[in-house]
Design an enzyme around this catalytic site. Sequence first.
Site, short mmCIF file in Angstrom:
data_model
loop_
_atom_site.label_atom_id
_atom_site.label_comp_id
_atom_site.label_asym_id
_atom_site.label_seq_id
_atom_site.Cartn_x
_atom_site.Cartn_y
_atom_site.Cartn_z
N GLY A 111 -11.15 22.39 0.75
CA GLY A 111 -11.88 23.43 1.00
C GLY A 111 -12.17 24.46 0.28
N ASN A 112 -13.36 25.41 -0.20
CA ASN A 112 -12.94 26.36 -1.22
C ASN A 112 -13.85 27.67 -0.71
OD1 ASN A 112 -16.34 25.42 -1.57
ND2 ASN A 112 -14.52 23.72 -2.13
N GLY A 170 -7.27 22.46 -6.10
CA GLY A 170 -6.02 21.95 -6.13
C GLY A 170 -4.74 22.79 -5.66
N THR A 221 -12.64 26.06 -7.84
CA THR A 221 -13.06 24.72 -7.30
C THR A 221 -13.77 24.21 -8.01
OG1 THR A 221 -14.14 24.12 -5.86
CG2 THR A 221 -14.07 26.29 -6.23
N SER A 222 -13.99 22.55 -7.64
CA SER A 222 -14.99 21.51 -7.98
C SER A 222 -16.08 22.25 -7.33
CB SER A 222 -14.63 19.44 -8.04
OG SER A 222 -14.01 20.09 -6.57
N GLU A 223 -16.22 22.45 -6.34
CA GLU A 223 -17.96 22.24 -5.91
C GLU A 223 -18.30 24.07 -6.48
OE1 GLU A 223 -18.90 20.76 -4.10
OE2 GLU A 223 -17.78 18.84 -3.39
N HIS A 269 -17.04 27.65 2.60
CA HIS A 269 -16.66 25.76 2.39
C HIS A 269 -15.69 25.40 3.16
CE1 HIS A 269 -17.46 21.53 1.75
NE2 HIS A 269 -16.83 21.34 2.11
N HIS A 326 -13.97 22.00 6.24
CA HIS A 326 -14.41 20.45 7.09
C HIS A 326 -13.14 20.86 8.35
CE1 HIS A 326 -13.54 18.86 2.88
NE2 HIS A 326 -14.28 19.64 2.90
N HIS A 383 -19.37 15.32 4.67
CA HIS A 383 -18.58 15.85 4.29
C HIS A 383 -17.97 17.44 4.81
CE1 HIS A 383 -18.48 18.96 -0.39
NE2 HIS A 383 -17.83 18.66 0.43
#
Length: 222
Positions: A31-32, A48, A76-78, A97, A99, A161
């Site tokens: 998540g982010n 991470g 965040t990578s997103e 974001h 899940h 996703h």
Amino acid sequence: MEELTYRAERELLCEIGKRMYDRGYVAANDGNLSLKVAEDRLLTTPSGVSKGRMTPEMLLLTDLDGRVLEGDRHPTSELKMHLAVYRSRSDVRAVVHAHPPVSTAFAVCRRGLETPYVAELVVGLGSVPCTPAFAMLSTEEVPESILPYLPEHNALLLANHGVLTWGGDLWEAFDRLETVEHTAKIVLHARALGDPAALTVEETDRLRALQGMYRTLKEKTV
């Protein structure tokens, strides 16, 4: 040690992140979140780190091109996905974001929550489509995949996703995430019971007509 900028906003991001973790909307480091704190500044979560264990100093301050201005971690990578929302919607101040298990199961099956089964979803959020194909994580495929949906929607299932929501503030974006997961649970149970009955076009139109009234009531309570 320098005083952190946007201290209250950082604490709110950590609070919302912990709520997401405690409610099972994210696991491990999933998540982010991001929050627009100025016209050209975002606070965003680091890569991470568990959303249940974040602290204010872990968060990153970036510009709208994703350049880190404050912080010593990787964002965040997103982040590209978040930036796509902000660039497309000037009214948006926060993006979330996660899940959540049931709504993510719908995303794995590539089934949106678009049939008007639940009155509160029609009034409060509207339909929640699912992107038609998987977009590779951390690439430009993800922001490109959401662009067609941004003008008319406030929540989206990402194929294989998870869930993406946005709003005028962080609480609204979180509430929309919660609404998506709650609706997914209701639809799942309804289908298990038998043949769920969708609201008619007339009923849906009448419910949508209430949106302005509910918006006014909300503004008066803030």
